[in-house]
Design a protein around this motif. Sequence first.
Motif, PDB file in Angstrom:
ATOM      1  N   PHE A  13     -24.124  26.006  33.177  1.00 41.59           N
ATOM      2  CA  PHE A  13     -23.011  25.447  32.412  1.00 41.59           C
ATOM      3  C   PHE A  13     -21.793  25.071  33.263  1.00 41.59           C
ATOM      4  O   PHE A  13     -21.087  24.117  32.945  1.00 41.59           O
ATOM      5  CB  PHE A  13     -22.585  26.465  31.345  1.00 41.59           C
ATOM      6  N   TYR A  14     -21.534  25.808  34.332  1.00 45.96           N
ATOM      7  CA  TYR A  14     -20.267  25.650  35.041  1.00 45.96           C
ATOM      8  C   TYR A  14     -20.305  24.640  36.184  1.00 45.96           C
ATOM      9  O   TYR A  14     -19.291  24.038  36.510  1.00 45.96           O
ATOM     10  CB  TYR A  14     -19.798  27.012  35.573  1.00 45.96           C
ATOM     11  N   TRP A  68     -16.713  32.315  30.314  1.00 54.36           N
ATOM     12  CA  TRP A  68     -17.115  31.304  29.340  1.00 54.36           C
ATOM     13  C   TRP A  68     -15.953  30.944  28.412  1.00 54.36           C
ATOM     14  O   TRP A  68     -15.679  29.768  28.159  1.00 54.36           O
ATOM     15  CB  TRP A  68     -18.319  31.799  28.533  1.00 54.36           C
ATOM     16  N   PHE A 102     -27.776  26.653  24.122  1.00 53.92           N
ATOM     17  CA  PHE A 102     -26.329  26.798  23.930  1.00 53.92           C
ATOM     18  C   PHE A 102     -26.044  27.783  22.794  1.00 53.92           C
ATOM     19  O   PHE A 102     -25.188  28.669  22.922  1.00 53.92           O
ATOM     20  CB  PHE A 102     -25.709  25.438  23.627  1.00 53.92           C
ATOM     21  N   VAL A 117     -19.969  19.055  31.143  1.00 50.78           N
ATOM     22  CA  VAL A 117     -20.053  19.842  29.911  1.00 50.78           C
ATOM     23  C   VAL A 117     -20.154  18.911  28.703  1.00 50.78           C
ATOM     24  O   VAL A 117     -20.932  19.156  27.770  1.00 50.78           O
ATOM     25  CB  VAL A 117     -18.852  20.796  29.792  1.00 50.78           C
ATOM     26  N   THR A 157     -14.821  31.564  21.374  1.00 49.38           N
ATOM     27  CA  THR A 157     -16.263  31.751  21.586  1.00 49.38           C
ATOM     28  C   THR A 157     -16.843  32.854  20.701  1.00 49.38           C
ATOM     29  O   THR A 157     -18.011  33.223  20.868  1.00 49.38           O
ATOM     30  CB  THR A 157     -16.561  32.064  23.059  1.00 49.38           C
ATOM     31  N   PHE A 174     -24.886  31.316  30.571  1.00 53.82           N
ATOM     32  CA  PHE A 174     -24.168  30.091  30.919  1.00 53.82           C
ATOM     33  C   PHE A 174     -23.980  29.949  32.430  1.00 53.82           C
ATOM     34  O   PHE A 174     -23.832  28.836  32.937  1.00 53.82           O
ATOM     35  CB  PHE A 174     -22.802  30.057  30.215  1.00 53.82           C
ATOM     36  N   GLY A 212     -26.496  31.328  23.770  1.00 51.09           N
ATOM     37  CA  GLY A 212     -25.488  31.814  24.699  1.00 51.09           C
ATOM     38  C   GLY A 212     -24.399  32.627  24.017  1.00 51.09           C
ATOM     39  O   GLY A 212     -23.745  33.443  24.658  1.00 51.09           O
ATOM     40  N   PRO A 227     -23.732  35.523  26.825  1.00 48.91           N
ATOM     41  CA  PRO A 227     -22.917  34.579  27.578  1.00 48.91           C
ATOM     42  C   PRO A 227     -23.241  34.517  29.069  1.00 48.91           C
ATOM     43  O   PRO A 227     -22.923  33.526  29.729  1.00 48.91           O
ATOM     44  CB  PRO A 227     -21.484  35.089  27.344  1.00 48.91           C
TER      45      PRO A 227
END
Length: 425
Positions: free
Chosen positions: A396-397, A353, A382, A365, A304, A392, A385, A389
């Motif tokens: 995102f999760y 992340w 995105f 995702v 990342t 997210f 992010g 981060p």
Amino acid sequence: MRKILVVGAGQSGLQLALGLQAKGFEITLMSNRTADEIRTGRVMSTQVMFDTALRHERDLALGFWERQAPRIEGVGVSVAAPDGSRPVDWLGRLKGYAQSVDQRVKMAGWLDVFVQRGGQLVIHGASVADLDYFSRAYDLVLVAAGKGELVSMFGRDAARSPYDAPQRALAVSYVHGLAPRPEHPETEAVRCNLVPGVGELFVMPTLTTSGRADILFWEGLPGGPLDVFQGVGDPAEHLALTLELMEKFTPWEYARAAKVELTDAGGTLAGRYAPVVRNPIGRLPGGGLVLGVADVVVANDPITGQGSNSASKCAASYLSSILMHGDKPFDEGWMKATFDKFWFTTGKPVTQWTNAMLGVPPEHVLNLIGAAGQLQPVADRFANGFDNPADFDTYFYDPEDAQDYLDEVVSSAGPSAGSGAPEAE
């Protein structure tokens, strides 16, 4: 005048040492290499720094290479299919530009500035015994050297460290001569090429010792087809292997690389390490305490691109905590509170992340990544992010959060966006 010892001359150690020096602290910095040895050595990282981290450098007037380094304005994602096509291919735009400066340039330059400003530099690879001796002469000892014997003082935090083995085999090449992406020739961007079941190829503009360059960075699943760089000592062979894998798995990136050559003999790097979170306080044999900094205590996989960003944010957070503490002792309670402040604002969201990206992506995702190709706000969110981060966490999760977010974007985009979120092919 309070005396502080900083061990380690990377992004976090040098940024913190220079920041404390500017505030009137008496700083001793320990480095295992001189500035010239760093400058002429091997590349150390891939270091794309996003807006927040760059602003921390600007706050300390340390952005010496900002006019020279490429301005990275986007983050692109491509997903490879087995037939060599790209069913997903999009570019998200950054709100503030990112930049990458080869750490051989930056760390050598910052080290010279630290000495020019009157800092005490000790060229010595510190051991635990050394710190046990030196610690008695300092109000605070900060350990920012993320490898070697010193790390053994900081025990693994099992609750925050789900992996006990490397999750990727890493291979880096710095090159000149890479052509622009034809679909966005005017835009400098980080390119994330995802090859399901195989690994990832990242392509990043950078400034190196010989000027503008690009970084070709393979992250391969251990034991897979990309895990072939171990034991390759010849830089030319390393680059040839990199290009061979690009031709096989990411032919659209290989098409840009017809004229590439290594920037220098030190322009390659390969290795692997297990992501880990460690306890932030180290106890010396004589009873003294030291505080771990950045990747000494929170070391994530570079998938990342957060290493240098987290290091900069950690240095800025610790600097703030030190300045706010006044002349009170830097005791165990303060050390714990100082780390916790960094962990909850930066370390935890980055770790969550990064660990998510290391695993097999769940369906929601994949849908988000696919939707970003048709919904520009999703692509942009995105991309940004990488700078923040923590964002997210809101979409995102969790599958329901992701679908709610996509529905909201489609709704605000109007009828032309369709009745539902597009799925990844």
